[in-house]
Design a protein around this motif. Structure first.
Motif, PDB file in Angstrom:
ATOM      1  N   THR A  85      63.487  47.604  24.156  1.00  0.00           N
ATOM      2  CA  THR A  85      63.453  49.070  24.176  1.00  0.00           C
ATOM      3  C   THR A  85      64.568  49.634  23.294  1.00  0.00           C
ATOM      4  OG1 THR A  85      62.919  48.750  26.490  1.00  0.00           O
ATOM      5  CG2 THR A  85      63.192  51.017  25.764  1.00  0.00           C
ATOM      6  N   LYS A  86      65.767  48.990  23.429  1.00  0.00           N
ATOM      7  CA  LYS A  86      66.904  49.457  22.634  1.00  0.00           C
ATOM      8  C   LYS A  86      66.614  49.322  21.143  1.00  0.00           C
ATOM      9  CE  LYS A  86      70.924  48.343  25.060  1.00  0.00           C
ATOM     10  NZ  LYS A  86      71.886  47.254  25.169  1.00  0.00           N
ATOM     11  N   LYS A  87      66.041  48.142  20.790  1.00  0.00           N
ATOM     12  CA  LYS A  87      65.752  47.859  19.387  1.00  0.00           C
ATOM     13  C   LYS A  87      64.739  48.877  18.842  1.00  0.00           C
ATOM     14  CE  LYS A  87      64.973  43.806  16.670  1.00  0.00           C
ATOM     15  NZ  LYS A  87      64.340  42.519  16.574  1.00  0.00           N
ATOM     16  N   LEU A  88      63.710  49.110  19.634  1.00  0.00           N
ATOM     17  CA  LEU A  88      62.688  50.064  19.205  1.00  0.00           C
ATOM     18  C   LEU A  88      63.286  51.447  19.017  1.00  0.00           C
ATOM     19  CD1 LEU A  88      59.608  49.076  21.382  1.00  0.00           C
ATOM     20  CD2 LEU A  88      59.878  48.796  18.930  1.00  0.00           C
ATOM     21  N   GLU A  89      64.213  51.752  19.890  1.00  0.00           N
ATOM     22  CA  GLU A  89      64.846  53.065  19.839  1.00  0.00           C
ATOM     23  C   GLU A  89      65.658  53.221  18.545  1.00  0.00           C
ATOM     24  OE1 GLU A  89      64.892  56.609  21.407  1.00  0.00           O
ATOM     25  OE2 GLU A  89      63.995  54.903  22.482  1.00  0.00           O
ATOM     26  N   THR A  90      66.444  52.161  18.229  1.00  0.00           N
ATOM     27  CA  THR A  90      67.318  52.292  17.053  1.00  0.00           C
ATOM     28  C   THR A  90      66.546  52.141  15.734  1.00  0.00           C
ATOM     29  OG1 THR A  90      67.848  49.965  17.254  1.00  0.00           O
ATOM     30  CG2 THR A  90      69.437  51.498  18.172  1.00  0.00           C
ATOM     31  N   GLU A  91      65.424  51.396  15.779  1.00  0.00           N
ATOM     32  CA  GLU A  91      64.697  51.210  14.511  1.00  0.00           C
ATOM     33  C   GLU A  91      63.536  52.184  14.352  1.00  0.00           C
ATOM     34  OE1 GLU A  91      63.600  47.123  14.298  1.00  0.00           O
ATOM     35  OE2 GLU A  91      65.686  46.452  14.290  1.00  0.00           O
ATOM     36  N   LYS A  92      63.593  53.195  15.114  1.00  0.00           N
ATOM     37  CA  LYS A  92      62.514  54.191  15.080  1.00  0.00           C
ATOM     38  C   LYS A  92      62.394  54.797  13.670  1.00  0.00           C
ATOM     39  CE  LYS A  92      61.448  57.881  18.226  1.00  0.00           C
ATOM     40  NZ  LYS A  92      62.006  58.523  19.386  1.00  0.00           N
ATOM     41  N   ILE A  93      61.145  54.932  13.184  1.00  0.00           N
ATOM     42  CA  ILE A  93      60.944  55.514  11.849  1.00  0.00           C
ATOM     43  C   ILE A  93      60.405  56.925  12.008  1.00  0.00           C
ATOM     44  CG2 ILE A  93      59.609  55.361   9.714  1.00  0.00           C
ATOM     45  CD1 ILE A  93      59.406  52.312  10.363  1.00  0.00           C
ATOM     46  N   ASP A  94      61.012  57.826  11.238  1.00  0.00           N
ATOM     47  CA  ASP A  94      60.525  59.199  11.279  1.00  0.00           C
ATOM     48  C   ASP A  94      59.433  59.347  10.225  1.00  0.00           C
ATOM     49  OD1 ASP A  94      60.024  61.825  11.258  1.00  0.00           O
ATOM     50  OD2 ASP A  94      62.099  62.486  10.968  1.00  0.00           O
TER      51      ASP A  94
END
Ligand code: PHE
Length: 346
Positions: A85-94
């Motif tokens: 979840t943390k990884k997905l949060e930080t690598e989120k693409i706008d």
């Protein structure tokens, strides 16, 4: 011993609970199930207990071991999920951000012109061939009715590599090569676009330039065929409303020879600075293949005839795209070349 095991159990539970990442958890796992773990040591001590107590204690140790294992497994799952979840949060693409612009190249104006010429001729049933840029004196001159010492060689004062080899001064060398190769004497209809070289250097002449040669050889070919082909070519290339004018000229390898003018496409014949107030612009050389050339390349001029056309592609590009200096075509300045990018999107 029972209390001791109970204590180990409590410690393990609290440590597992406190673990914040998978590495810590791995350390805990080793601590409680490794060879030197307290539980392993305790199980070794079972043998010192009275016989009646041994099974109970053994059972207890096993149960605690299993319980800790289970706890670690569950915690492991929870931590892994958390990390993902943390990884997905930080690598989120706008995805609403504008994309990075990929810089696209464009076709060089000479490539563009060459392809246009090829398309026109291919639609008339011609084949496109290519020939060597390093040419022999024989094919560049001798076989085209330009023997050594002929004054026509002066106009092509050029780059000799040896006394035998030179950089071709004209694509006309491919007239000779094509006839030479066609042993079956089947009708010839070819064009040969390519680089040519002469010792020239000014705003309208470059030491390297491009020509396209057309050659037709068959029985019963007349000037009418040449004129029709020229009209077709010029109108498709430069504009349907343009006319051509044939002026007598001289080339050693054609007889009769014509310089071909086209209605000035800037002023439509009225007279302007491009056509020097004449209303006409000279664009190419042409003529009926000379009997000596036919003979030198294995054809009987009593049976066969043909015509040849030579167009300077640089000149054509300069007219078509309004380019003032031929050298721009060879300097590879992107500010110049980028301008042709727009033509691709038409
Ligand atoms: N090869 C000639 C030149 O370079 C042009 C030409 C080609 C003329 C074919 C007639 C026929 O000037």
């Amino acid at each position: 011993m029972k209390e001791q095991i109970e204590q180990i159990r409590k410690n393990a539970i609290s440590e597992v609970e406190k673990a914040t990442d998978l590495r810590q958890l791995e350390e805990i796992r080793v601590k409680y199930s490794g060879k030197k773990s307290e539980l392993t040591v305790a199980s070794r001590e079972i043998s010192t207990l009275p016989k009646s107590e041994r099974p109970v204690m053994g059972g207890l140790i096993n149960q605690v071991k299993k319980e800790i294992e289970q706890l670690i497994k569950e915690k492991e799952k929870a931590l892994a999920k958390e990390e993902l979840t943390k990884k997905l949060e930080t690598e989120k693409i706008d995805i609403t951000l504008p994309s990075i612009k990929v810089k696209r190249g464009s076709k060089h104006p000479l490539t563009r012109i060459t392809e246009e010429v090829e398309d026109i001729y291919v639609s008339m049933g011609y084949n496109v061939v290519s020939g060597p840029e390093l040419e022999t004196d024989e094919f560049c001159f001798e076989r085209l009715n330009i023997p050594k010492g002929h004054p026509a060689r002066d106009m092509q004062d050029t780059f000799y590599i040896t006394s035998e080899y030179l950089l071709r001064t004209q694509t006309s060398s491919m007239q000779a090569r094509t006839m030479e190769d066609n042993k079956e004497k089947t009708p010839i209809r070819i064009i040969c676009p390519g680089k040519t070289y002469r010792r020239d250097d000014d705003a309208t002449h470059s030491h390297q330039f491009n020509q396209v040669e057309s050659l037709v050889i068959d029985k019963n070919i007349s000037v009418a065929d040449l004129k029709g082909t020229l009209e077709m070519f010029v109108r498709k290339m430069l504009g349907e409303d343009l006319d051509i004018r044939l002026r007598p000229s001289y080339f050693p390898f054609t007889e009769p020879s014509y310089e071909v003018d086209v209605t000035c496409f800037k002023c439509k014949g009225k007279g302007c600075n491009l056509c020097k107030q004449t209303g006409w612009i000279e664009i190419l050389g042409s003529g009926m293949v000379h009997p000596n050339v036919l003979r030198a390349n294995g054809y009987d001029p009593e049976i066969y005839g043909g015509f040849a056309i030579g167009v300077g592609l640089d000149r054509l590009a300069m007219f078509k795209y309004d380019i003032p200096d031929i050298r721009l075509l060879y300097q590879n300045d992107v500010r110049f070349l980028n301008q042709f990018d727009k033509c691709d999107r038409n």
